[in-house]
Each structure stands twice: as C-alpha cells, then as structure tokens.
Scaffold this motif. Structure first.
Motif: not given
Length: 406
Positions: A128-141, A13-15, A17-27
C-alpha cells in the motif's frame, strides 16, 4: 459519497514476488480514480466523512521536503499531475467550508480519525504505497504538541520503513524522521528513549549502497546526534555518542570510493565536528591522516575537509602544529598539482591554497621554513614558484611577529 471516496483510494498491490511497486502496477486504477475524483463535491460530503476526503486527497498531494523541493508527482505511481491539481482544488474548497486558514491546520484537527482510516493498510505497507505516502504527508504536516501526542502512532511504522531493503520506504522513513524532528518538541522525542531508537535505526544506513538513501539519511542524522548526545557534550573529557559517530564516519570516508557518497559523508563529519567542541582534540591526528590521504583525489569533499582543518588551526593551533610533518607535504603537493593544472576541482585555486597554507604555517612558521629551505631556488613552473615565494615571505613575517626562535 462515502462509497465513492473509498473507491478512489489506491488499492493494495498484490504482487507475486517481493519487489517495489512501480507505475505499471496502477495502470488500470489511475484513469478510473481520476474520473471518480472529478465527481466529488465537497458540499455533499458529510462531516463524519471529512477525514476520508482528506485521506483521499493526501494520497495525491506532494510532500514539501524543504523550502525549494516538493516530492515529484511522478514518484506517486498511483497518481498524476491531474490528480494532484484536482486534490488541491478539493482541499481549497474544504478550507473555505471549514473556515480554516491552511491545510496543515485542518490535518491537525482530523489526524486521529485519518490515522484510524489508514492504519489497516499500514499493516501491509509494502503493498500500500499510497497509504504510506498519505501517512507521511499527514505526520509531516502536524506540529507542536499535536505532533508529539500522535508520534507514538506512526513510530513503529517509521522503524519498519527505515529497516526495509527497498529504497523508497527507507527514503520516506528518513524524510519523515526529519520532519518529525523539526516539528515535534524534544520532550516528546526523548520520551521512552525514542530518540535513541531512531538514531540507531538511522545511523545503520550510513552503509547504504544507494546514493538517494544516504542523501535522505544525512538530513535527520545530525539532528538526532545532537539530541542523543546533548546531556553528555558539556564535559569534553567524556567519550560520548558524537565521538563514536566521528570514529564511524572517519572510517566510512576512508573506505568510500564513490565521490558523491564521500561528499555526503564529509558533510556529516563537518556537522559532527561542530558538535564535539573541544573533544575534537582526540580526533585531530586521525583527521590529519584522512586529509593527507584524501587530497590524492580532490573533489567537493576535499573543500569541506580543508575548511574543517582551517578551523582546527584557528582554535587549536598547538595541536595543528603537531601535525605539521603530515599536513605540510600534503598541502605543498596539492599546490604543485594545482600549478600544473592537475587538480580538476575548479574551486581549488590560488586563493584557497594560500589561505589554507597560511593557516597551517601560522601555527609553526619555523618548521615550515625548515622544511621548505631552498625550495625557491629550485627551477619550477612560475605558478608554483610564485605560490611558494608568497608563503615563505608570510612565514618569515609570522616568525618575526611571534618571536619564534630559530
């Protein structure tokens, strides 16, 4: 098939400004990725692209936080329940193809290849919040020696997430820290002082303004504290990391006005109190002052403080008796407020008050009788009068049984 799988992965997500991503960013991405996900056939994926398939599915699968809770798919802004169900179907088909019993077992086999695929996105993890989530799932498993061998790969990114100003990365970092502490042998955690580095990163978040961040941090913090202090707790005369934490958490509870945060912090105090053992004798006076002031606004945290004080009375009656002058007025005042219906916490009842006061009285019944002399003759409401009559009778019986001189 490889190009199809790559196109399904959530984009950066190329924002502006520096802000958290939200659902609208992936519409735009969500419906396209869902359609493409439906075109994937596990049988047509080559062996070398299986890590990529697992990574695509990992972006949409929820992380099991504990026995009762999974990460809600609504928090995965690039995903949906349909994505999740379809990804689960693909992983089930993959397990059949590989003749594996579980997804965790499969992830352990492909952890190296999956991390190599996701690492370029982690260099820009805020986009890349999706990549971050996938990494968390991988290393939590992954668990055991496999988790230990690959810990060094994700460790720098965990520290960055814990140090973020945004809520979501900090919560993810705290949740991942907890899973790694549970799943990884301690020899890997203490290697190169990783436990101390993680502890320093997590304990700083005690001052977080957001309730969800503090709640997430409170899960791994007791485990980390136990780990970093384990070599020093054997000698109760030595000041160690638990002492420093108790000092910090007592100070934090005293300054906290938010009852939700105060409850979380009081639970942390309870965890650290059990760790400190006989070293708690250094902190009994400070604890009594905290309870005295805290009972002015009774909440769920007050029940934990009273439970801690009950254990003090049982294990260290001499020290608890020294605080009689502080604790008795606070407890009797609480009983008075309860008798008038001024205590809003429903769990503060006659049974609790009698139990706590009896524990305190048993440490020095003579002092209690001296402080409450004549109180039963004062005209008060029937609930308070009944409470005090019962306590005075208990004190007189305790005094006789222990042969405490007047």
């Amino acid at each position: 098939m490889k190009s199809l799988l790559e196109s399904i992965r959530a984009p950066a997500v190329d924002l502006p400004e520096d802000r958290p991503t939200d659902r609208d960013d992936f519409t735009e991405h969500r419906p396209v990725s869902l359609d493409k996900l439906g075109l994937v056939s596990v049988d047509q994926v080559s062996d070398e692209d299986l890590p990529l398939l697992l990574l695509v599915c990992a972006e949409h699968l929820p992380i099991k936080l504990d026995e009762d809770h999974n990460l809600d798919c609504q928090q995965l802004y690039w995903s949906s329940l349909e994505h999740q169900l379809m990804s689960r179907k693909l992983t089930d088909q993959l397990l059949v193809r590989l003749e594996m019993d579980s997804l965790d077992q499969t992830l352990e086999i492909y952890v190296k290849e999956m991390f190599e695929l996701v690492q370029p996105q982690l260099e820009h993890w805020s986009k890349n919040p999706a990549a971050r989530h996938a990494t968390c799932l991988l290393f939590s498993s992954i668990t055991g020696e496999v988790a230990g061998e690959h810990l060094g790969k994700v460790f720098p990114y965990m520290l960055r997430w814990l140090d973020s100003w945004m809520v979501e990365p900090r919560v993810q970092g705290a949740n991942l820290t907890l899973q790694i502490l549970i799943n990884t042998p301690s020899t890997w955690l203490t290697k190169f002082g990783r436990d101390k580095v993680l502890y320093d990163a997590v304990v700083r978040m005690l001052n977080a303004m957001e309730d969800e961040v503090l709640a997430a941090v409170s899960q791994p913090l007791p485990l980390l504290l136990e780990l970093v202090s384990r070599d020093k707790r054997s000698d109760p005369t030595c000041i160690n990391d638990v002492d420093k934490f108790v000092h910090t958490i007592l100070q934090s509870i005293e300054c906290e006005s938010n009852l939700t945060k105060k409850l979380i912090k009081t639970r942390l105090l309870d965890d650290s109190w059990r760790l400190i053992g006989k070293g708690c004798l250094r902190w009994i006076k400070r604890l009594s002052r905290l309870i005295e002031s805290d009972l002015g606004v009774v909440g769920g945290h007050s029940l934990i403080l009273l439970k801690i004080w009950e254990s003090v009375c049982e294990k260290f009656p001499v020290s608890a008796a020294r605080e009689q002058r502080t604790m008795l007025p606070a407890f009797v005042k609480l009983g008075w407020e309860w008798s008038h219906g001024a205590v809003l916490c429903p769990k503060v009842n006659e049974e609790l008050l009698l139990r706590v006061l009896r524990k305190q009285i048993s440490t020095d019944p003579t002092t209690f009788l001296k402080y409450t002399k004549g109180i039963q003759d004062v005209k008060t409401n029937s609930r308070f009068s009944k409470l005090m009559t019962s306590l005075i009778q208990f004190a007189e019986e305790s005094k006789v049984s222990t042969n405490v001189p007047s």
